[in-house]
Design an enzyme around this catalytic site. Structure first.
Site, PDB file in Angstrom:
ATOM      1  N   HIS A  14     -14.453 -26.509 -23.117  1.00  0.00           N
ATOM      2  CA  HIS A  14     -14.369 -27.936 -22.854  1.00  0.00           C
ATOM      3  C   HIS A  14     -13.048 -28.503 -23.356  1.00  0.00           C
ATOM      4  O   HIS A  14     -12.593 -28.094 -24.421  1.00  0.00           O
ATOM      5  CB  HIS A  14     -15.542 -28.632 -23.573  1.00  0.00           C
ATOM      6  CG  HIS A  14     -15.646 -30.079 -23.235  1.00  0.00           C
ATOM      7  ND1 HIS A  14     -16.085 -30.522 -21.991  1.00  0.00           N
ATOM      8  CD2 HIS A  14     -15.360 -31.197 -23.965  1.00  0.00           C
ATOM      9  CE1 HIS A  14     -16.063 -31.847 -21.981  1.00  0.00           C
ATOM     10  NE2 HIS A  14     -15.636 -32.281 -23.154  1.00  0.00           N
ATOM     11  N   CYS A  48       3.953  -8.824   2.061  1.00  0.00           N
ATOM     12  CA  CYS A  48       3.576  -9.594   0.864  1.00  0.00           C
ATOM     13  C   CYS A  48       4.800 -10.107   0.119  1.00  0.00           C
ATOM     14  O   CYS A  48       4.908 -11.295  -0.175  1.00  0.00           O
ATOM     15  CB  CYS A  48       2.713  -8.721  -0.051  1.00  0.00           C
ATOM     16  SG  CYS A  48       2.347  -9.486  -1.627  1.00  0.00           S
ATOM     17  N   GLU A  87     -15.765 -25.146 -16.591  1.00  0.00           N
ATOM     18  CA  GLU A  87     -17.020 -25.111 -17.355  1.00  0.00           C
ATOM     19  C   GLU A  87     -18.213 -25.499 -16.477  1.00  0.00           C
ATOM     20  O   GLU A  87     -19.354 -25.174 -16.799  1.00  0.00           O
ATOM     21  CB  GLU A  87     -16.947 -25.987 -18.611  1.00  0.00           C
ATOM     22  CG  GLU A  87     -16.868 -27.476 -18.340  1.00  0.00           C
ATOM     23  CD  GLU A  87     -16.739 -28.317 -19.623  1.00  0.00           C
ATOM     24  OE1 GLU A  87     -17.493 -28.066 -20.567  1.00  0.00           O
ATOM     25  OE2 GLU A  87     -15.867 -29.204 -19.664  1.00  0.00           O
ATOM     26  N   CYS A 125       2.641 -13.322   0.762  1.00  0.00           N
ATOM     27  CA  CYS A 125       2.092 -13.872  -0.494  1.00  0.00           C
ATOM     28  C   CYS A 125       3.135 -14.471  -1.419  1.00  0.00           C
ATOM     29  O   CYS A 125       2.960 -15.580  -1.918  1.00  0.00           O
ATOM     30  CB  CYS A 125       1.357 -12.779  -1.278  1.00  0.00           C
ATOM     31  SG  CYS A 125       0.650 -11.474  -0.292  1.00  0.00           S
ATOM     32  N   TYR A 169      -6.081 -18.386   7.303  1.00  0.00           N
ATOM     33  CA  TYR A 169      -5.378 -18.519   6.020  1.00  0.00           C
ATOM     34  C   TYR A 169      -3.986 -19.125   6.199  1.00  0.00           C
ATOM     35  O   TYR A 169      -3.600 -20.071   5.525  1.00  0.00           O
ATOM     36  CB  TYR A 169      -5.147 -17.126   5.417  1.00  0.00           C
ATOM     37  CG  TYR A 169      -6.279 -16.476   4.698  1.00  0.00           C
ATOM     38  CD1 TYR A 169      -7.318 -15.854   5.382  1.00  0.00           C
ATOM     39  CD2 TYR A 169      -6.288 -16.405   3.314  1.00  0.00           C
ATOM     40  CE1 TYR A 169      -8.333 -15.191   4.706  1.00  0.00           C
ATOM     41  CE2 TYR A 169      -7.292 -15.745   2.623  1.00  0.00           C
ATOM     42  CZ  TYR A 169      -8.320 -15.135   3.322  1.00  0.00           C
ATOM     43  OH  TYR A 169      -9.307 -14.491   2.650  1.00  0.00           O
ATOM     44  N   ILE A 170      -3.206 -18.507   7.098  1.00  0.00           N
ATOM     45  CA  ILE A 170      -1.794 -18.886   7.186  1.00  0.00           C
ATOM     46  C   ILE A 170      -1.664 -20.324   7.689  1.00  0.00           C
ATOM     47  O   ILE A 170      -0.845 -21.097   7.185  1.00  0.00           O
ATOM     48  CB  ILE A 170      -1.014 -17.890   8.088  1.00  0.00           C
ATOM     49  CG1 ILE A 170      -1.079 -16.483   7.466  1.00  0.00           C
ATOM     50  CG2 ILE A 170       0.428 -18.331   8.276  1.00  0.00           C
ATOM     51  CD1 ILE A 170      -0.310 -15.406   8.210  1.00  0.00           C
ATOM     52  N   GLY A 198       0.820  -1.220   0.000  1.00  0.00           N
ATOM     53  CA  GLY A 198       0.000   0.000   0.000  1.00  0.00           C
ATOM     54  C   GLY A 198       0.846   1.260   0.000  1.00  0.00           C
ATOM     55  O   GLY A 198       0.559   2.216  -0.744  1.00  0.00           O
ATOM     56  N   GLU A 209      -2.621 -22.825   4.908  1.00  0.00           N
ATOM     57  CA  GLU A 209      -1.652 -22.771   3.805  1.00  0.00           C
ATOM     58  C   GLU A 209      -0.345 -23.465   4.204  1.00  0.00           C
ATOM     59  O   GLU A 209       0.207 -24.274   3.459  1.00  0.00           O
ATOM     60  CB  GLU A 209      -1.388 -21.316   3.403  1.00  0.00           C
ATOM     61  CG  GLU A 209      -2.594 -20.697   2.690  1.00  0.00           C
ATOM     62  CD  GLU A 209      -2.358 -19.278   2.196  1.00  0.00           C
ATOM     63  OE1 GLU A 209      -1.371 -18.642   2.636  1.00  0.00           O
ATOM     64  OE2 GLU A 209      -3.166 -18.797   1.384  1.00  0.00           O
ATOM     65  N   TYR A 216      11.332  -2.887  -6.447  1.00  0.00           N
ATOM     66  CA  TYR A 216      10.591  -1.893  -5.666  1.00  0.00           C
ATOM     67  C   TYR A 216      11.420  -0.624  -5.478  1.00  0.00           C
ATOM     68  O   TYR A 216      10.913   0.485  -5.590  1.00  0.00           O
ATOM     69  CB  TYR A 216      10.180  -2.479  -4.302  1.00  0.00           C
ATOM     70  CG  TYR A 216       8.822  -3.129  -4.337  1.00  0.00           C
ATOM     71  CD1 TYR A 216       8.624  -4.335  -5.011  1.00  0.00           C
ATOM     72  CD2 TYR A 216       7.722  -2.541  -3.715  1.00  0.00           C
ATOM     73  CE1 TYR A 216       7.379  -4.930  -5.076  1.00  0.00           C
ATOM     74  CE2 TYR A 216       6.468  -3.137  -3.780  1.00  0.00           C
ATOM     75  CZ  TYR A 216       6.305  -4.331  -4.447  1.00  0.00           C
ATOM     76  OH  TYR A 216       5.064  -4.910  -4.509  1.00  0.00           O
ATOM     77  N   LYS A 259       5.222 -17.466  -0.026  1.00  0.00           N
ATOM     78  CA  LYS A 259       4.223 -18.513   0.250  1.00  0.00           C
ATOM     79  C   LYS A 259       3.809 -19.216  -1.037  1.00  0.00           C
ATOM     80  O   LYS A 259       3.747 -20.435  -1.115  1.00  0.00           O
ATOM     81  CB  LYS A 259       3.023 -17.873   0.954  1.00  0.00           C
ATOM     82  CG  LYS A 259       1.880 -18.790   1.310  1.00  0.00           C
ATOM     83  CD  LYS A 259       0.872 -19.000   0.219  1.00  0.00           C
ATOM     84  CE  LYS A 259       0.319 -17.778  -0.404  1.00  0.00           C
ATOM     85  NZ  LYS A 259      -0.538 -16.974   0.448  1.00  0.00           N
ATOM     86  N   ARG A 292      -8.532 -24.360  17.729  1.00  0.00           N
ATOM     87  CA  ARG A 292      -9.345 -24.343  18.942  1.00  0.00           C
ATOM     88  C   ARG A 292     -10.834 -24.559  18.681  1.00  0.00           C
ATOM     89  O   ARG A 292     -11.564 -24.997  19.559  1.00  0.00           O
ATOM     90  CB  ARG A 292      -9.130 -23.037  19.693  1.00  0.00           C
ATOM     91  CG  ARG A 292      -9.548 -21.793  18.917  1.00  0.00           C
ATOM     92  CD  ARG A 292      -9.220 -20.538  19.699  1.00  0.00           C
ATOM     93  NE  ARG A 292      -9.546 -19.317  18.966  1.00  0.00           N
ATOM     94  CZ  ARG A 292      -9.308 -18.097  19.420  1.00  0.00           C
ATOM     95  NH1 ARG A 292      -8.733 -17.929  20.596  1.00  0.00           N
ATOM     96  NH2 ARG A 292      -9.627 -17.046  18.708  1.00  0.00           N
ATOM     97  N   GLY A 322      -3.028 -15.123  13.856  1.00  0.00           N
ATOM     98  CA  GLY A 322      -3.503 -13.790  13.533  1.00  0.00           C
ATOM     99  C   GLY A 322      -2.402 -12.751  13.541  1.00  0.00           C
ATOM    100  O   GLY A 322      -1.257 -13.022  13.927  1.00  0.00           O
TER     101      GLY A 322
END
Ligand code: NDP
Length: 458
Positions: free
Chosen positions: A442, A48, A447, A53, A183-184, A21, A187, A105, A56, A204, A267
């Site tokens: 197909h 990320c 599909e 991301c 998620y983590i 961001g 994954e 970056y 991962k 839990r 988390g």
């Protein structure tokens, strides 16, 4: 930017945090002619690119080879010897790729004319930031510091890894345990299981992936268990102790598991420590995130925030979209509509993958009243020869009155790739009749999304 503003401050925008961001906001603002600086104390690209991301997904690719080798036999491929996985090769190749991305970056910021300052910034007042011993004044300050893994406290919790460390382990953990059900957790359970670890997931609650469609959760549970992940629900980690051969993990159920590494995937929290925002009395939400309005202004309007630190969906594309909107709101003449957070598609890269957009069946029942559910579970064509028992789930949720498709879900190979396309249709508010009128491709699995004719239930 007015003449007065330009003269009054060192910068038009001072960004704290060069993650997804922050970098997008900095570059986009600079493109409007704003004078922009970014402070970053760790690595370019944020979670990320460095510990999220990107690595991962690379590790997920690595883990998928496990199935690919097993599937190959039925197609006539004979492997001369049993494939052997070398952790160091994967880890070090990953390090090289991340370095390359860090460089990109850096060059993107430089090319945009953004000044990059190394160091952890502290906000002094509404228009002043201190970083690396230097004070900078800015018309607007953007807090884009992201989140940080949270580990609950229990005896031995310091022995648990977080997603910050798990990618760079010196040795491959032959026995691996993940705590968490988000998620983590799913994954990494899939990744290490695929790479060959004896893997346990401890959650839990009664079923992981809380908030996802119930059928998706149950289907994923069965598929992950079939692939060999040991799932332990309705229990938690009580303590971790170092023992001669690794770590002994005692669960609240009384069971003791001996493993080589424990990942706490419990988390993430906003990474606000040391930023100085508390001294300025900036409002937080109940969950401790920075409260912002739809122009991304905090309770001190010259201080802006976006991304994970604001507590919205913690997803890179959301932070990127927020950055574009923030710049449009603050650095362009044309008024912009607020960002629409509905129907944001997401993928979970467990094995098999989950792709999802829109409402779950449970949410649709609560919000729409009458609904139609079209669901199919099948053995993908590839596995007719591979011998694999992996199955695929596809599901559409339709608002009965309007015929609009309000949710689409998939668990299966490349579910994220498939749902990305479906997400356009769901976001556009297309009806089941539009899906039915679409001629399929197909033979594909996808599909099925345009050939589901009979409602499974209402
Ligand atoms: P999540 O919030 O998704 O999941 C945290 C898990 O930890 C939940 O299952 C939660 O249980 C459990 N938990 C929380 N506190 C405790 C505790 N004290 N003891 C035991 N269990 C606990 O966080 P993650 O860390 O998995 O990921 C963070 C975020 O990053 C995600 O929400 C997602 O937005 C993003 N992300 C996105 C990815 C993608 O797009 N593919 C991949 C990875 C991360 P409960 O459900 O009971 O609260």
């Amino acid at each position: 930017m007015s003449e007065t503003t330009a003269a009054q401050y060192d910068w038009d925008l001072f960004v704290i945090g060069a993650g997804s961001g922050g970098v997008r906001a900095a570059r986009t603002a600079a493109a409007t002619g704003a004078r922009v600086a970014v402070a970053e104390d760790r690595y370019l690209g944020g979670t990320c690119v460095n510990v999220g991301c990107v690595p991962k997904k690379l590790y997920s690719y690595a883990a998928h080879f496990h199935d690919a080798f097993e599937d190959a036999g039925g197609f006539g491929w004979q492997l001369a010897e049993a494939p052997r996985f070398d952790w160091a090769t994967l880890r070090d190749n990953k390090v090289g790729e991340i370095k390359r991305l860090n460089g990109i970056y850096g060059r993107l910021l430089e090319g945009a004319g953004v000044r990059l300052i190394n160091g952890r910034a502290r906000v002094i007042d509404a228009h002043t930031v201190e970083v690396a011993g230097e004070r900078h004044s800015a018309s607007k300050i953007l807090v884009a510091v992201g989140g940080w893994p949270f580990v609950p406290e229990f005896p031995g919790s310091e022995l648990a890894l977080t997603s910050n460390e798990v990618f760079d382990l010196a040795h491959f953990p032959e026995r691996f345990l993940v705590l968490g059900g988000g998620y983590i957790a799913v994954e990494f359970a899939s990744i290490f299981n695929g790479l060959g670890s004896d893997t346990h997931l401890i959650y839990r609650g009664e079923l992981f992936l809380r908030g996802f469609d119930q059928q998706v959760r149950e289907f994923t549970r069965d598929q992950m268990a079939a692939k060999g992940v040991n799932l332990h629900f309705e229990t938690n980690v009580e303590r971790i102790e170092r023992v001669e051969a690794g770590l002994a993990v005692t669960l609240t159920s009384g069971e003791v598991l001996e493993v080589d590494a424990v990942l706490a995937a419990t988390g993430r929290r906003p990474h606000l420590e040391g930023l100085g925002l508390d001294a300025l009395g900036i409002e937080l939400t109940e969950s401790g995130h920075l409260r912002v309005n739809e122009r991304f202004e905090s309770s001190l309007p010259s201080i802006l925030a976006l991304g994970d630190v604001t507590g919205g969906p913690e997803l890179t594309p959301v932070a990127l979209a927020e950055a574009m909107h923030l710049v449009a709101h603050h650095f362009s003449e044309t008024p912009t509509a607020p960002l629409d957070y509905r129907n944001i598609a997401t993928a979970v890269f467990c094995h098999p993958n989950i792709g999802t957009v829109g409402l779950s069946e449970e949410q649709a029942r609560a919000q729409c009243g009458a609904i139609r559910v079209y669901a199919t579970e099948f053995r993908p064509m590839k596995h007719t020869l591979s011998g694999s028992q992996e199955r695929c789930l596809m599901k559409l949720i339709v608002d009965d009155a309007s015929d609009v498709v309000v949710g689409a879900h998939m668990v299966g190979e490349e579910a994220g790739e498939v749902i990305q396309g479906i997400a356009i249709a769901v976001r556009a508010g297309l009806t089941k009749a539009d899906f039915d009128a679409t001629v399929g491709i197909h033979p594909t699995g996808a599909e099925e999304f345009v050939t589901l004719r009979t409602p499974t239930r209402r």
